[in-house]
Design a protein around this motif. Structure first.
Motif, short mmCIF file in Angstrom:
data_model
loop_
_atom_site.label_atom_id
_atom_site.label_comp_id
_atom_site.label_asym_id
_atom_site.label_seq_id
_atom_site.Cartn_x
_atom_site.Cartn_y
_atom_site.Cartn_z
N VAL A 117 0.85 -1.20 0.00
CA VAL A 117 0.00 0.00 0.00
C VAL A 117 0.88 1.24 0.00
O VAL A 117 0.65 2.20 -0.76
N ARG A 118 1.90 1.23 0.84
CA ARG A 118 2.83 2.37 0.91
C ARG A 118 3.51 2.60 -0.44
O ARG A 118 3.68 3.75 -0.89
N ALA A 119 3.91 1.53 -1.10
CA ALA A 119 4.59 1.64 -2.39
C ALA A 119 3.68 2.23 -3.45
O ALA A 119 4.11 3.06 -4.27
N GLN A 120 2.41 1.80 -3.46
CA GLN A 120 1.46 2.36 -4.42
C GLN A 120 1.25 3.85 -4.18
O GLN A 120 1.21 4.64 -5.13
N ILE A 121 1.12 4.22 -2.93
CA ILE A 121 0.94 5.64 -2.61
C ILE A 121 2.14 6.45 -3.08
O ILE A 121 1.99 7.54 -3.65
N ASN A 122 3.32 5.93 -2.88
CA ASN A 122 4.54 6.63 -3.30
C ASN A 122 4.54 6.89 -4.81
O ASN A 122 4.97 7.95 -5.27
N GLN A 123 4.06 5.92 -5.58
CA GLN A 123 4.03 6.07 -7.04
C GLN A 123 3.12 7.22 -7.45
O GLN A 123 3.46 8.02 -8.33
N PHE A 124 1.97 7.31 -6.82
CA PHE A 124 1.03 8.37 -7.18
C PHE A 124 1.48 9.73 -6.64
O PHE A 124 1.21 10.76 -7.24
N ALA A 125 2.18 9.71 -5.52
CA ALA A 125 2.74 10.96 -4.99
C ALA A 125 3.78 11.51 -5.97
O ALA A 125 3.80 12.72 -6.26
N THR A 126 4.63 10.64 -6.49
CA THR A 126 5.64 11.06 -7.44
C THR A 126 5.02 11.64 -8.71
O THR A 126 5.56 12.57 -9.33
N ALA A 127 3.85 11.10 -9.09
CA ALA A 127 3.17 11.56 -10.30
C ALA A 127 2.40 12.86 -10.09
O ALA A 127 1.91 13.44 -11.07
N GLY A 128 2.27 13.31 -8.84
CA GLY A 128 1.65 14.60 -8.61
C GLY A 128 0.27 14.60 -8.00
O GLY A 128 -0.43 15.62 -8.02
N ALA A 129 -0.17 13.47 -7.44
CA ALA A 129 -1.49 13.42 -6.80
C ALA A 129 -1.53 14.37 -5.61
O ALA A 129 -0.52 14.60 -4.93
N SER A 130 -2.71 14.93 -5.35
CA SER A 130 -2.89 15.80 -4.19
C SER A 130 -3.19 15.01 -2.93
O SER A 130 -2.88 15.45 -1.82
N SER A 131 -3.84 13.87 -3.08
CA SER A 131 -4.17 12.98 -1.97
C SER A 131 -4.40 11.58 -2.53
O SER A 131 -4.46 11.40 -3.75
N ILE A 132 -4.55 10.63 -1.62
CA ILE A 132 -4.88 9.26 -2.02
C ILE A 132 -6.12 8.84 -1.27
O ILE A 132 -6.32 9.22 -0.11
N LEU A 133 -7.01 8.10 -1.93
CA LEU A 133 -8.22 7.60 -1.29
C LEU A 133 -8.11 6.08 -1.19
O LEU A 133 -7.80 5.41 -2.17
#
Length: 223
Positions: A117-133
């Motif tokens: 889960v942490r790894a997936q969040i990191n990928q979207f953070a790198t791509a510029g997401a504002s938050s994760i749901l």
């Protein structure tokens, strides 16, 4: 604790949500969903949302041309990608319409781990997401199942602010107080029928969130 009410189809429900102090309202643009709205409906609903309340457009694997058309015709603030979109696809699509975006991850309690889960969040953070749901996984549905996943899979060191969804209502939202989350997202837990909200349930949900917010603030010395 920030609150997003999602899946609106009725003007009066939007108005009630705003009056109760919801931080964001979600409109579903996924035709198979019983909460889906058309562009014409969305125009009416979004026009009733006051300033400082965010309008979130929930899309599922929406093609580029459809997203551009949606952005050109409906006033919304944030895209919620709720399908199989990759981090790169989310970044590209959101960039085309110049919108901030969040990504929904469907957590499979039987397969996911805290590290995955942490790894997936990191990928979207790198791509510029504002938050994760974070929502519960279902084999045949992209959301709106009303099911909960194992909350122990929520990382305390997330690279993005976490919004929690799945099976929340006024009776159990207090249990999220100690979780490392930024906000909660509810749809079925405030409904009398799919797409039709219950004013009393919305009020009870907000009351529970606000009560716990102030209790927590007092304990932590925030006020």
């Amino acid at each position: 604790m920030h609150v997003k009410f999602c899946g609106f189809t009725q003007l009066s429900d939007i108005q009630t949500a705003a009056q109760l102090g919801a931080d964001a309202v979600g409109l579903v643009f996924y035709p198979p969903s019983p909460r889906a709205v058309t562009i014409a409906q969305a125009q009416t609903l979004s026009a009733a949302v006051p300033a400082f309340v965010s309008v979130v457009a929930l899309v599922v694997n929406m093609p580029k041309d459809e997203l551009i058309n949606l952005a050109n015709n409906v006033s919304f603030d944030i895209i919620q990608f709720h399908g199989d979109e990759t981090p790169e696809q989310c970044q590209q699509l959101a960039g085309m319409v110049n919108k901030r975006w969040i990504k929904a991850l469907r957590i499979n309690t039987e397969q996911d781990t805290l590290d995955s889960v942490r790894a997936q969040i990191n990928q979207f953070a790198t791509a510029g997401a504002s938050s994760i749901l974070l929502d519960a996984y279902h084999q045949h549905k992209y959301g709106g199942t009303g099911a909960r996943f194992d909350w122990s899979l929520i990382p305390h060191d997330s690279a993005l602010p976490i919004v929690l969804a799945g099976g929340l209502d006024a009776d159990n939202v207090a249990a999220t107080l100690d979780l490392p989350i930024y906000g909660v997202d509810v749809s079925g837990g405030i409904e009398v029928d799919k797409g039709k909200k219950d004013a009393a349930k919305m009020r009870a949900f907000m009351k529970a969130v606000k009560r716990d917010r102030w209790q927590n603030a007092t304990v932590t010395g925030a006020i």
